[in-house]
Design an enzyme around this catalytic site. Structure first.
Site, PDB file in Angstrom:
ATOM      1  N   ASP A 198      41.059  37.829  34.167  1.00 26.06           N
ATOM      2  CA  ASP A 198      40.410  39.019  34.712  1.00 26.06           C
ATOM      3  C   ASP A 198      40.659  40.223  33.813  1.00 26.06           C
ATOM      4  OD1 ASP A 198      38.884  40.389  36.522  1.00 26.06           O
ATOM      5  OD2 ASP A 198      40.552  40.856  37.846  1.00 26.06           O
ATOM      6  N   ASP A 352      38.758  38.723  44.432  1.00 26.47           N
ATOM      7  CA  ASP A 352      40.059  39.363  44.631  1.00 26.47           C
ATOM      8  C   ASP A 352      40.590  39.110  46.032  1.00 26.47           C
ATOM      9  OD1 ASP A 352      39.890  40.537  42.038  1.00 26.47           O
ATOM     10  OD2 ASP A 352      38.478  41.974  42.874  1.00 26.47           O
TER      11      ASP A 352
END
Length: 431
Positions: A198, A352
Site C-alpha cells: 500500500d 482498509d
C-alpha cells in the site's frame, strides 16, 4: 457580529471528522471479532477453513517448524501481493481505455458474490450454531433480497447514504471473516506485506494506485470501487435562511471559466486525495472544501438548509497556492483541481476496513487483552494518518501506520504485557 456567532475553529469539528471514520471502522472490527468468537471458539482447527490465492504456494501445518512456517508465509504473501499488483494494473488499463461500465458491473458482480455466497455461508454457520428454525425457501428469498438490495445500494442506484454505508460495512465484515480462516503465520506476514505494498503503490511515482488516481484526476471522473464515504461536516453557525446546500460537489471553477466545457479545471484549491478499493487495498481519500458560489452540483435535487458552506477541517486547503498555475502537468498531482465526483468528505477504502478487522480478529483468537491493544493501536494509527493527511495535503495510504502499530502492539502484549499481568495476578499484586 454578535457574541453567539463566533467564528468556528478547525478544532471544533476536527473530532467529528475523525469520529465519522472511526465509528464504522470500529463497528466492522467489533462484528468480525464477534463472528470469530462465536464460530471459531474451539482451540483446534476443526472450524471452517478454505483455500484461496493466499495459500496457493504453501499450506501451513501444525507439524511444521517455525522457520518453515515463516518461509511459507513469506512465499504466500509474495504471491498474493503479485496477484494484487497485477489486478490493480489491469484496473488501470481498463480505466485508461474507458471501460468504466465494465468495471462498475464487475464490482457489482463481486459484491453480489460476497453478499450472496460468503454471507449465505456465514448465515448457515450461525443458523447451525444457534439452531435457528428456518426453512430453505424463506432463507433463500431473504438472502436473495438482501443481496440484490445491497448491490443496488452500493453501485446501481442512488439510495440513502446510510444504507450504502451499512452495506459497505457488511461487505467488509464478510470478507474480513473469511480472511481470518487463513493460517496464523500467513495472516500476520500478509498484513505486513499488504501494508508495504500500500505504501509503495500510493507514494511511488509508478505505483498502480497513484497512476489510477492521476488518470481519474486528469479526466475528472469517478472510479467504480468499494469505498466508504463519510459526509462532510456542514457548519450550521454561518448559515442563512433559504440558502441551498450543495450535497455533492465536483470541483471549484474559476470565475472566467464558468460555462466553458474546456476550462473546467480548478487552479486555486490544494486538495488531498487518497483512494482505495477492495481489490487495490489503498488508503484514505479527502476531497476539497468548495466555496458556495463555485460548486457544481451533481446530485439530483438540492437540500434547503442553512447556507451552503461545506466545512471539512481535515482537508482545508492552504492559502499559499498560486491562483494562476502554469499550464501543463504538475509533479504533485494534489496541486491540481481534483474532481473525483465526490463531496468534500473523507473516504476510506474497504480494503482498509478488511485488514484492520483481520488484525483484530486474529488477535481475538489468542486473547482479548491483545484485542484491546490492537484496537487502540489501529485507531491511533488511523488518527495519525488523518493528521498527516491534513498536514501534507497529499495522497497517503491508510494501512501502513495502523497495521504496523497493530502488529507491534500485538507482539508486545503477547510477549511482554501478558506475562507481566499474569505474574502480578499470581502474586496478588494485581487482580
Amino acid at each position: 457580529m454578535d457574541e453567539n456567532s463566533k467564528p468556528r475553529s478547525v478544532l471544533d469539528s476536527l473530532g467529528e471528522e475523525i469520529v465519522r471514520i472511526v465509528t464504522p471502522v470500529s463497528i466492522c472490527m467489533l462484528l468480525v471479532v464477534i463472528l470469530v468468537s462465536v464460530l471459531n471458539n474451539d482451540s483446534d482447527s476443526s472450524g471452517p477453513s478454505f483455500t484461496s490465492i493466499a495459500t496457493i504456494a504453501y499450506n501451513e501445518s501444525s507439524s511444521d517448524s517455525n522457520w518453515d512456517k515463516l518461509k511459507g508465509a513469506l512465499l504466500n504473501a509474495l504471491v498474493f501481493v503479485v496477484v494484487v499488483t497485477a489486478v490493480t494494473f489491469l484496473l488501470v488499463l481498463l480505466f485508461y481505455f474507458r471501460c468504466t461500465k465494465f468495471l462498475k458491473y464487475y464490482m457489482g458482480f463481486s459484491s453480489f458474490l460476497v453478499l450472496g455466497f460468503m454471507g449465505g455461508e456465514i448465515c448457515l454457520f450461525l443458523i447451525g450454531k444457534f439452531r435457528i428454525p428456518i426453512d430453505c425457501v424463506t432463507f433463500a428469498l431473504s438472502l436473495f433480497n438482501f443481496t440484490v438490495v445491497g448491490v443496488l445500494a452500493v453501485f446501481m442506484s442512488k439510495t440513502a447514504i446510510i444504507i450504502t454505508q451499512v452495506y459497505l460495512v457488511v461487505i467488509g465484515v464478510l470478507v474480513a471473516y473469511w480472511f481470518t480462516l487463513l493460517p496464523e503465520w500467513t495472516t500476520w506476514v500478509l498484513l505486513v506485506a499488504m501494508s508495504l505494498y500500500d505504501l509503495a503503490a500510493v507514494l511511488l511515482p509508478g505505483g498502480p494506485l497513484r497512476l489510477l488516481v492521476e488518470l481519474a484526476i486528469s479526466r475528472d471522473e469517478d472510479i467504480p470501487a468499494l469505498v466508504y464515504e463519510a459526509r462532510p461536516i456542514i457548519n450550521p453557525d454561518s448559515v442563512q435562511r433559504g440558502a441551498v446546500v450543495q450535497r455533492r460537489v465536483w470541483r471549484e471553477r474559476r470565475d472566467n471559466d464558468i460555462g466553458s466545457d474546456e476550462n473546467l479545471e480548478s487552479r486555486s484549491n490544494l486538495n488531498s486525495t487518497v483512494y482505495s478499493s477492495l481489490e487495490s487495498r489503498s488508503g484514505l481519500e479527502s476531497l476539497p472544501s468548495i466555496s458556495k458560489r463555485n460548486v457544481v452540483d451533481v446530485e439530483d435535487g438540492q437540500v434547503p438548509r442553512p447556507d451552503s458552506e461545506l466545512a471539512a477541517p481535515l482537508i482545508q486547503h492552504r492559502i499559499n497556492v498560486r491562483m494562476n498555475l502554469q499550464e501543463g502537468p504538475s509533479d504533485d498531482f494534489a496541486l491540481e483541481g481534483i474532481g473525483l465526483g465526490l463531496s468534500g468528505a473523507i473516504k476510506l477504502g474497504l480494503g482498509d476496513f478488511i485488514f484492520y478487522s483481520v488484525l483484530v480478529a486474529r488477535a481475538a483468537m489468542y486473547d482479548f487483552m491483545t484485542v484491546y491493544a490492537c484496537y487502540l493501536a489501529i485507531i491511533a494509527g488511523l488518527g495519525i494518518t488523518l493528521m498527516l493527511l491534513a498536514f501534507y495535503q497529499k495522497a497517503l495510504p491508510a494501512l501502513p501506520v495502523s497495521v504496523l502499530l497493530g502488529v507491534l502492539f500485538y507482539l508486545l502484549t503477547r510477549l511482554l504485557l501478558e506475562t507481566f499481568v499474569v505474574q502480578c495476578s499470581i502474586n496478588l499484586l494485581m487482580f
